[in-house]
Design an enzyme around this catalytic site. Structure first.
Site, PDB file in Angstrom:
ATOM      1  N   SER A 125      99.044 127.710 -14.104  1.00 49.35           N
ATOM      2  CA  SER A 125      99.141 128.993 -14.527  1.00 49.35           C
ATOM      3  C   SER A 125      98.988 128.548 -15.668  1.00 49.35           C
ATOM      4  O   SER A 125      99.310 129.382 -17.006  1.00 49.35           O
ATOM      5  CB  SER A 125      99.890 130.039 -14.634  1.00 49.35           C
ATOM      6  OG  SER A 125      99.068 130.460 -13.205  1.00 49.35           O
TER       7      SER A 125
ATOM      8  N   SER B  67      98.720 138.294 -11.017  1.00 48.76           N
ATOM      9  CA  SER B  67      97.782 137.979  -9.748  1.00 48.76           C
ATOM     10  C   SER B  67      96.586 137.504 -10.646  1.00 48.76           C
ATOM     11  O   SER B  67      96.230 137.515 -11.330  1.00 48.76           O
ATOM     12  CB  SER B  67      97.091 139.457 -10.339  1.00 48.76           C
ATOM     13  OG  SER B  67      95.517 139.738  -9.451  1.00 48.76           O
TER      14      SER B  67
ATOM     15  N   ASN C 253     105.745 124.669  -3.602  1.00 50.41           N
ATOM     16  CA  ASN C 253     106.089 124.815  -2.395  1.00 50.41           C
ATOM     17  C   ASN C 253     107.649 124.724  -1.979  1.00 50.41           C
ATOM     18  O   ASN C 253     108.052 124.316  -0.712  1.00 50.41           O
ATOM     19  CB  ASN C 253     105.529 124.779  -1.464  1.00 50.41           C
ATOM     20  CG  ASN C 253     105.353 125.702   0.343  1.00 50.41           C
ATOM     21  OD1 ASN C 253     105.699 127.401  -0.334  1.00 50.41           O
ATOM     22  ND2 ASN C 253     105.392 125.039   1.123  1.00 50.41           N
TER      23      ASN C 253
ATOM     24  N   ARG D 293     104.667 134.726 -21.633  1.00 52.51           N
ATOM     25  CA  ARG D 293     106.104 134.644 -21.030  1.00 52.51           C
ATOM     26  C   ARG D 293     107.181 134.646 -21.699  1.00 52.51           C
ATOM     27  O   ARG D 293     106.909 133.847 -22.886  1.00 52.51           O
ATOM     28  CB  ARG D 293     105.887 133.902 -19.601  1.00 52.51           C
ATOM     29  CG  ARG D 293     105.832 134.297 -18.784  1.00 52.51           C
ATOM     30  CD  ARG D 293     106.241 133.179 -17.540  1.00 52.51           C
ATOM     31  NE  ARG D 293     105.051 133.643 -16.224  1.00 52.51           N
ATOM     32  CZ  ARG D 293     105.440 133.953 -14.877  1.00 52.51           C
ATOM     33  NH1 ARG D 293     106.055 135.501 -15.651  1.00 52.51           N
ATOM     34  NH2 ARG D 293     104.969 134.196 -14.114  1.00 52.51           N
TER      35      ARG D 293
END
Length: 408
Positions: free
Chosen positions: A90, A188, A356, A314
């Site tokens: 991202s 999203s 993960n 961010r």
């Protein structure tokens, strides 16, 4: 004890010095010295927690600090190196936002115009604006919640698939919206698939071409590529390893994939050097006008303690009171933190080649304090130390992929 390889040198890389040969070079007039011991500790911890390898590159006013630990390839046992390329997930969103803001500068786009003005009929609500899409305030459901609800099976189902952007948006629209347009922040991936569609509609070119012409070539980002729908990482790279949901199950090599499920939301490949160059250029005003950079930095609260989100960018507020600017990235096999000081003169890119794994994610977060707060605040570099008195420590949540699916 895990070995961590550390080099200190010039940005050009012509001279590389032993770690302790010139500690004064770490000092920055605008902040404390980089905590090299802290960075080494972070990398060791990430390996102990399941990452095959991890690396970090810090650049500060002409001095570069590079550290790496573990392996880039479990099969060959080749050591991780900060010249390795990797999937940035991202962090791609910041690249996509920059292209759109350049189009605002060129009078081809208006931030507060509805998306449907440019992509007629795409969305069921004309109130959803370009600004809301770039700031994750559109209310559009993130289709990756369902796609990767089961981590490894979800990945294997899309590893070789090629989606059109319209198909991904339709997956989102099958679900109710999470809020009214503009109401609240809700991360999203759907938003940045739409952002990529806007780039292509307004320029008439694939996003690959616009990344190349507007960012990659002008900044000489020689390690940065958009290969979608290709599956391979060009040149020298770190392999990425996906952690299964079942405790103790073997890691899955997730290196080769189309990343078609992400596209303009997360399909770029880069290196620590290129990410530092990109963020420094962005925050120093080399990629957009001052007016559009100010739009990117119109902060609104986002999820997590001490965080805010602008437009594809961010802000994180650290333990020492310093704020840093950039993005996180997660794609199967890689976690990335890419952040810079407000003036763009100190930059950090840190990567672990696993995903993960919420423990590794939290550990890599600590590279920010070590880089931007230094040894003076080393004691407050852990998540526990950032908690307000009497409250539980904040936990870093993976938001870039399946944000509604908790890792821990």
């Amino acid at each position: 004890m895990t070995s961590v390889r550390v080099l200190v040198g010039t940005v050009a890389g012509a001279v590389l010095l032993p770690l302790l040969a010139s500690p004064a070079q770490a000092d920055s007039p605008a902040g404390p010295a980089v905590d090299l011991a802290g960075l080494r500790g972070v990398l060791r911890s990430a390996l102990a927690q399941g990452a095959p390898g991890a690396m970090v590159r810090v650049e500060d006013r002409g001095t570069v600090f590079r550290a790496a630990a573990g392996v880039a390839d479990r099969g060959s046992a080749r050591a991780m190196d900060d010249t390795d390329r990797f999937r940035i997930g991202s962090v791609t969103k910041t690249f996509t936002a920059v292209v759109l803001l350049q189009l605002v500068d060129e009078k081809k786009l208006t931030l507060d115009a509805p998306v449907n003005r440019y992509l007629p009929g795409l969305l069921p609500d004309d109130r959803i604006t370009v600004r809301q899409v770039l700031g994750h305030r559109s209310g559009l459901y993130d289709y990756t919640n369902d796609m990767f609800a089961r981590t490894v099976p979800g990945f294997e189902a899309v590893r070789k698939r090629v989606f059109t952007p319209e198909e991904l948006v339709k997956l989102s629209l099958r679900k109710p919206r999470t809020s009214a347009p503009g109401a609240v922040y809700s991360y999203s991936n759907t938003n940045f698939v739409i952002a990529g569609m806007l780039v292509e509609k307004l320029t008439g070119n694939p996003v690959r071409t616009e990344y190349q012409n507007r960012i990659i070539a002008p900044l000489n980002l020689n390690d940065t590529f958009y290969v979608h729908p290709g599956t391979k990482i060009p040149g020298r790279y770190a392999r990425g390893y996906l952690t299964p949901d079942q405790a103790g199950a073997p890691l899955v090599d997730a290196t080769e994939q189309t990343v078609s499920w992400a596209q303009g939301a997360g399909a770029l490949i880069s290196s620590t050097r290129d990410l530092n160059t990109f963020l420094s250029a962005l925050l120093r005003g080399r990629l957009t006008s001052a007016a559009q950079l100010a739009q990117m930095e119109k902060w609104l609260p986002s999820s997590g303690t001490g965080q805010a989100y602008g437009l594809g960018l961010r802000r994180r507020d650290l333990s020492c009171g310093v704020s840093v600017y950039g993005h996180t990235g997660a794609v199967q096999g890689f976690y990335t933190y890419a952040f810079a000081s407000k003036d763009g003169k100190r930059t950090l890119a840190a990567v672990a080649n696993t995903s993960n794994n919420g423990t590794v994610l939290n550990t890599m977060l600590r590279t920010l304090d070590s880089t931007f707060c230094g040894k003076a605040t080393k004691a407050v570099g852990s998540p526990a130390s950032r908690a307000p008195r009497g409250k539980a420590a904040p936990v870093e949540r993976q938001e870039d992929m399946t944000p509604a699916v908790p890792l821990d």
